[in-house]
Design an enzyme around this catalytic site. Structure first.
Site, PDB file in Angstrom:
ATOM      1  N   LYS A 162       0.555  -1.149   0.178  1.00  0.00           N
ATOM      2  CA  LYS A 162      -0.298   0.085  -0.193  1.00  0.00           C
ATOM      3  C   LYS A 162       1.388   0.945  -0.675  1.00  0.00           C
ATOM      4  CE  LYS A 162      -2.032  -1.655   3.585  1.00  0.00           C
ATOM      5  NZ  LYS A 162      -2.812  -1.548   5.108  1.00  0.00           N
ATOM      6  N   THR A 195      -7.616   9.535   8.382  1.00  0.00           N
ATOM      7  CA  THR A 195      -7.480   8.621   7.630  1.00  0.00           C
ATOM      8  C   THR A 195      -7.123   7.250   8.368  1.00  0.00           C
ATOM      9  OG1 THR A 195      -4.928   9.088   8.300  1.00  0.00           O
ATOM     10  CG2 THR A 195      -5.539   9.556   5.558  1.00  0.00           C
ATOM     11  N   GLY A 197      -8.076   4.471  10.805  1.00  0.00           N
ATOM     12  CA  GLY A 197      -8.568   2.935   9.919  1.00  0.00           C
ATOM     13  C   GLY A 197      -8.870   2.222   8.426  1.00  0.00           C
ATOM     14  N   THR A 198      -7.775   3.322   8.016  1.00  0.00           N
ATOM     15  CA  THR A 198      -7.844   3.041   6.320  1.00  0.00           C
ATOM     16  C   THR A 198      -7.470   1.832   6.055  1.00  0.00           C
ATOM     17  OG1 THR A 198      -5.888   3.779   6.061  1.00  0.00           O
ATOM     18  CG2 THR A 198      -7.000   5.547   5.407  1.00  0.00           C
ATOM     19  N   GLY A 199      -6.587   1.232   6.420  1.00  0.00           N
ATOM     20  CA  GLY A 199      -5.948  -0.586   6.403  1.00  0.00           C
ATOM     21  C   GLY A 199      -6.059  -0.977   6.863  1.00  0.00           C
ATOM     22  N   CYS A 200      -7.303  -0.792   7.765  1.00  0.00           N
ATOM     23  CA  CYS A 200      -7.916  -2.030   8.299  1.00  0.00           C
ATOM     24  C   CYS A 200      -9.117  -2.042   7.508  1.00  0.00           C
ATOM     25  CB  CYS A 200      -8.597  -1.726  10.117  1.00  0.00           C
ATOM     26  SG  CYS A 200      -7.673  -0.991  11.266  1.00  0.00           S
TER      27      CYS A 200
HETATM   28  N1  PLP Z   1      -6.211  -1.765  15.038  1.00  0.00           N
HETATM   29  C1  PLP Z   1      -6.427  -1.230  16.180  1.00  0.00           C
HETATM   30  C2  PLP Z   1      -7.141  -1.732  16.617  1.00  0.00           C
HETATM   31  C3  PLP Z   1      -5.792  -0.073  16.005  1.00  0.00           C
HETATM   32  O1  PLP Z   1      -6.241   0.616  17.045  1.00  0.00           O
HETATM   33  C4  PLP Z   1      -5.560   0.374  14.358  1.00  0.00           C
HETATM   34  C5  PLP Z   1      -4.945   1.742  14.410  1.00  0.00           C
HETATM   35  O2  PLP Z   1      -5.348   2.593  15.331  1.00  0.00           O
HETATM   36  C6  PLP Z   1      -5.445  -0.494  13.664  1.00  0.00           C
HETATM   37  C7  PLP Z   1      -5.144  -1.589  14.050  1.00  0.00           C
HETATM   38  C8  PLP Z   1      -4.979   0.096  12.452  1.00  0.00           C
HETATM   39  O3  PLP Z   1      -5.194   1.234  12.253  1.00  0.00           O
HETATM   40  P1  PLP Z   1      -4.662   1.524  10.505  1.00  0.00           P
HETATM   41  O4  PLP Z   1      -6.011   0.916   9.363  1.00  0.00           O
HETATM   42  O5  PLP Z   1      -5.318   2.661   9.993  1.00  0.00           O
HETATM   43  O6  PLP Z   1      -3.741   1.279   9.493  1.00  0.00           O
END
Ligand code: PLP
Length: 258
Positions: A162, A195, A197-200
């Site tokens: 990414k 942004t 939570g974008t990765g999740c």
């Molecule tokens: N998982 C948890 C529980 C988190 O709190 C976070 C970020 O705060 C992430 C994953 C990863 O977040 P992102 O999607 O922004 O990379």
């Protein structure tokens, strides 16, 4: 037709923007059914992570077993893993599945706000999860910490690299599959600080799409379009890196497919 069943193995984000909360919203908005095995609880908001409480490996596996023994799953999404012991136990449990279902692994290391979500031994144990994943979705610093794309692909790992952390007007994500030419998707950067939570969200959208039978490139396209729509629809909450607009992202008028 019944909704695609997605088992999410990840951490909780109290602020609702990332983690399990983002995963459930994404999978639901894309027509799937989300189940969760929670690996860690975080006390956090858009400004940072205040505390993390890891869940013991045995209890993570008990949650997985409870879901699989009854409802079953068409796909698995793995996010924040919490500890090396959980990584190894989850990899072993998923390896023992009799059915071959897609597994998306987001190798979460650091929150968008900068909070550390995986220590050194946990990152070292990511190898066991990459070995069973259909696709692993690192951002730029995560890919560097995992040894770089060449090392991963030559070890047989399929990588969606990414590019959202790169500077520049265009954002590119590249799919690297062992033995195949890389494929890149690019789009103009959406200028926003929201942004979180974008990765999740991307990884859950991928899991929901793969679980419904889509090919990996088609799933990447759908997941990217959903994330872009959610970025455009961000509500602007919080003083830091705020959450996405998961519900509004389902509005096709907001989906920028360029
Ligand atoms: N998982 C948890 C529980 C988190 O709190 C976070 C970020 O705060 C992430 C994953 C990863 O977040 P992102 O999607 O922004 O990379």
């Amino acid at each position: 037709m019944k909704p695609t069943r997605v088992l999410v193995i990840a951490g909780s984000d109290s602020s609702g923007g990332a983690g399990i909360q983002a995963d459930i919203k994404t999978i639901t908005m894309l027509g799937g059914y989300a189940m969760t095995a929670i690996t860690a609880l975080t006390a956090q908001n858009t400004l940072g992570v205040a505390q993390v409480l890891s869940i013991p490996a045995g209890f993570v596996i008990a949650q997985i077993d409870a879901c699989l023994a009854d409802i079953g799953a068409d796909a698995v999404k793995i996010g924040m893993i919490g500890s090396a012991a959980v990584a190894v136990a989850v990899a072993a449990r998923l390896q023992s599945l009799d059915q071959h279902i897609p597994i998306v692994f987001d190798p979460v290391m650091v929150a968008t706000s900068g909070g550390v979500l995986a220590d050194g031994p946990t990152i070292a144990a990511f190898a066991s999860l990459m070995a069973i994943a259909t696709v692993t979705t690192p951002n730029i610093p995560e890919l560097a910490a995992l040894g770089g794309v060449e090392a991963l692909v030559s070890a047989g790992v399929t990588v969606l690299a990414k590019g959202g952390d790169a500077h520049g007007a265009v954002i590119s994500d590249t799919l690297h599959r062992p033995g195949e030419a890389p494929r890149t998707w690019s789009a103009p950067r959406i200028e926003t600080r929201h942004t979180h939570g974008t990765g999740c969200t991307l990884a859950s959208a991928l899991a929901a799409s793969l679980g419904s039978g889509m090919s990996l490139p088609d799933a990447v396209e759908r997941a990217r379009a959903y994330v872009r729509g959610a970025l455009l629809a961000a509500p602007g909450f919080g003083a830091g890196s705020g959450p996405l607009g998961h519900a509004a992202a389902a509005d096709p008028a907001k989906l920028n497919r360029s």
